[in-house]
Design a protein around this motif. Structure first.
Motif, PDB file in Angstrom:
ATOM      1  N   TYR A 113       0.808  -1.625  -0.311  1.00  0.00           N
ATOM      2  CA  TYR A 113       0.273   0.033  -0.084  1.00  0.00           C
ATOM      3  C   TYR A 113       0.479   1.039  -0.196  1.00  0.00           C
ATOM      4  N   LEU A 114       1.959   1.619   0.793  1.00  0.00           N
ATOM      5  CA  LEU A 114       2.724   2.030   0.595  1.00  0.00           C
ATOM      6  C   LEU A 114       4.048   2.185  -0.846  1.00  0.00           C
ATOM      7  N   GLU A 115       3.889   1.523  -1.493  1.00  0.00           N
ATOM      8  CA  GLU A 115       4.261   1.478  -2.754  1.00  0.00           C
ATOM      9  C   GLU A 115       3.264   1.818  -3.895  1.00  0.00           C
ATOM     10  N   ASN A 116       2.262   1.620  -3.470  1.00  0.00           N
ATOM     11  CA  ASN A 116       1.140   1.953  -4.325  1.00  0.00           C
ATOM     12  C   ASN A 116       1.063   3.728  -3.793  1.00  0.00           C
ATOM     13  N   GLY A 117       0.764   4.040  -2.600  1.00  0.00           N
ATOM     14  CA  GLY A 117       0.095   6.072  -2.959  1.00  0.00           C
ATOM     15  C   GLY A 117       1.936   6.220  -3.371  1.00  0.00           C
ATOM     16  N   LYS A 118       3.061   6.072  -3.098  1.00  0.00           N
ATOM     17  CA  LYS A 118       4.048   6.765  -3.411  1.00  0.00           C
ATOM     18  C   LYS A 118       4.213   6.695  -4.897  1.00  0.00           C
ATOM     19  N   ASP A 119       4.076   5.773  -5.487  1.00  0.00           N
ATOM     20  CA  ASP A 119       3.756   5.826  -6.848  1.00  0.00           C
ATOM     21  C   ASP A 119       2.396   6.896  -8.140  1.00  0.00           C
ATOM     22  N   ASP A 120       1.638   6.652  -6.941  1.00  0.00           N
ATOM     23  CA  ASP A 120       0.465   7.596  -7.290  1.00  0.00           C
ATOM     24  C   ASP A 120       0.704   8.735  -6.808  1.00  0.00           C
ATOM     25  N   ILE A 121       1.789   9.749  -6.166  1.00  0.00           N
ATOM     26  CA  ILE A 121       2.338  10.523  -5.868  1.00  0.00           C
ATOM     27  C   ILE A 121       3.000  11.379  -7.343  1.00  0.00           C
ATOM     28  N   MET A 122       3.691  10.009  -6.938  1.00  0.00           N
ATOM     29  CA  MET A 122       5.225  10.424  -8.512  1.00  0.00           C
ATOM     30  C   MET A 122       4.009  11.162 -10.098  1.00  0.00           C
ATOM     31  N   ASP A 123       3.280   9.812 -10.074  1.00  0.00           N
ATOM     32  CA  ASP A 123       2.833  10.166 -11.267  1.00  0.00           C
ATOM     33  C   ASP A 123       2.199  11.237 -11.191  1.00  0.00           C
ATOM     34  N   MET A 124       1.359  11.796 -10.035  1.00  0.00           N
ATOM     35  CA  MET A 124       0.636  13.084 -10.414  1.00  0.00           C
ATOM     36  C   MET A 124       1.259  14.364 -10.769  1.00  0.00           C
ATOM     37  N   ARG A 125       3.112  13.793  -9.757  1.00  0.00           N
ATOM     38  CA  ARG A 125       4.054  14.517 -10.091  1.00  0.00           C
ATOM     39  C   ARG A 125       4.209  14.348 -11.101  1.00  0.00           C
ATOM     40  N   GLU A 126       4.260  13.777 -12.090  1.00  0.00           N
ATOM     41  CA  GLU A 126       4.664  13.316 -13.752  1.00  0.00           C
ATOM     42  C   GLU A 126       3.829  14.072 -14.679  1.00  0.00           C
ATOM     43  N   PHE A 127       2.301  13.729 -14.311  1.00  0.00           N
ATOM     44  CA  PHE A 127       1.437  14.246 -14.821  1.00  0.00           C
ATOM     45  C   PHE A 127       1.444  15.799 -14.858  1.00  0.00           C
ATOM     46  N   LEU A 128       1.469  16.624 -13.609  1.00  0.00           N
ATOM     47  CA  LEU A 128       1.923  17.664 -13.954  1.00  0.00           C
ATOM     48  C   LEU A 128       2.947  19.121 -14.670  1.00  0.00           C
ATOM     49  N   LEU A 129       4.596  17.986 -14.652  1.00  0.00           N
ATOM     50  CA  LEU A 129       4.872  18.590 -15.044  1.00  0.00           C
ATOM     51  C   LEU A 129       4.690  18.181 -16.905  1.00  0.00           C
ATOM     52  N   ASN A 130       4.285  17.627 -17.350  1.00  0.00           N
ATOM     53  CA  ASN A 130       3.990  16.862 -18.158  1.00  0.00           C
ATOM     54  C   ASN A 130       3.340  17.720 -19.181  1.00  0.00           C
ATOM     55  N   LYS A 131       1.438  18.335 -18.256  1.00  0.00           N
ATOM     56  CA  LYS A 131       0.790  18.461 -18.449  1.00  0.00           C
ATOM     57  C   LYS A 131       0.592  21.334 -18.728  1.00  0.00           C
ATOM     58  N   PHE A 132       2.357  20.920 -17.652  1.00  0.00           N
ATOM     59  CA  PHE A 132       3.013  22.319 -17.945  1.00  0.00           C
ATOM     60  C   PHE A 132       3.425  22.066 -18.458  1.00  0.00           C
ATOM     61  N   LYS A 133       4.118  21.640 -19.396  1.00  0.00           N
ATOM     62  CA  LYS A 133       5.620  21.020 -20.438  1.00  0.00           C
ATOM     63  C   LYS A 133       6.712  21.816 -19.033  1.00  0.00           C
ATOM     64  N   ILE A 134       6.642  21.596 -18.329  1.00  0.00           N
ATOM     65  CA  ILE A 134       7.916  21.664 -17.230  1.00  0.00           C
ATOM     66  C   ILE A 134       9.364  21.174 -17.439  1.00  0.00           C
ATOM     67  N   ALA A 135      10.094  21.244 -18.425  1.00  0.00           N
ATOM     68  CA  ALA A 135      11.562  20.696 -18.639  1.00  0.00           C
ATOM     69  C   ALA A 135      12.261  19.897 -17.594  1.00  0.00           C
TER      70      ALA A 135
END
Length: 162
Positions: free
Chosen positions: A136-158
């Motif tokens: 569960y801890l790993e899944n939650g951490k993966d969710d946070i990292m996926d959110m981070r990646e989503f925002l980096l891609n959405k706002f084109k943050i290099a």
């Protein structure tokens, strides 16, 4: 006899406590509309498990602030909570900045009223549930990292700044 409650709270991003993004560019206020669906989609939760705890807009200077929390019940003892905090300013010309922070916890609670139940919980946790909670801890951490990646891609943050 009174019930005794055992509560374990683990930080999903340990040893740090959050993932952070800084953005400067056009239309930073768009994050306010993006975050709720992002949380629901990445955590795979229904709308009822998404809480919008604090939303503020200031029309005088273009500042905004938002706090959202997604909660997911993993099993009868554990819940994952992920919180996203976004704040920034959008100027009249449409440019500005924001910072977004994502952090979360895994909360596990167990009640017992005698030493037999307590012994059972200790044995169960040691032999099986500890591994389950790590998942569960790993899944939650993966969710946070996926959110981070989503925002980096959405706002084109290099590149991410610390």
């Amino acid at each position: 006899m009174d019930k005794i409650k055992l509560k374990i709270i683990d930080d999903l991003m340990a040893p740090s406590d959050r993932a952070k993004i800084k953005y400067t560019g056009s239309n930073p206020a768009a994050i306010m509309g993006i975050v709720p669906d992002m949380i629901k989609n990445i955590m795979k939760i229904p709308g009822k498990d998404l809480l919008e705890t604090d939303i503020r807009w200031d029309a005088t200077d273009g500042s905004f602030y938002g706090v959202w929390m997604g909660k997911r019940t993993e099993d009868q003892w554990s819940r994952t909570h992920i919180r996203v905090i976004a704040q920034g300013v959008q100027n009249k010309d449409g440019t500005g900045w924001f910072t977004a922070e994502m952090k979360g916890t895994l909360d596990t609670s167990y009640s017992f009223s005698n030493f037999v139940q307590r012994s059972f919980w200790w044995f169960y946790n040691y032999s099986f549930y500890y591994k389950q909670r790590r998942g569960y801890l790993e899944n939650g951490k993966d969710d946070i990292m996926d959110m981070r990646e989503f925002l980096l891609n959405k706002f084109k943050i290099a590149q991410e700044e610390n």
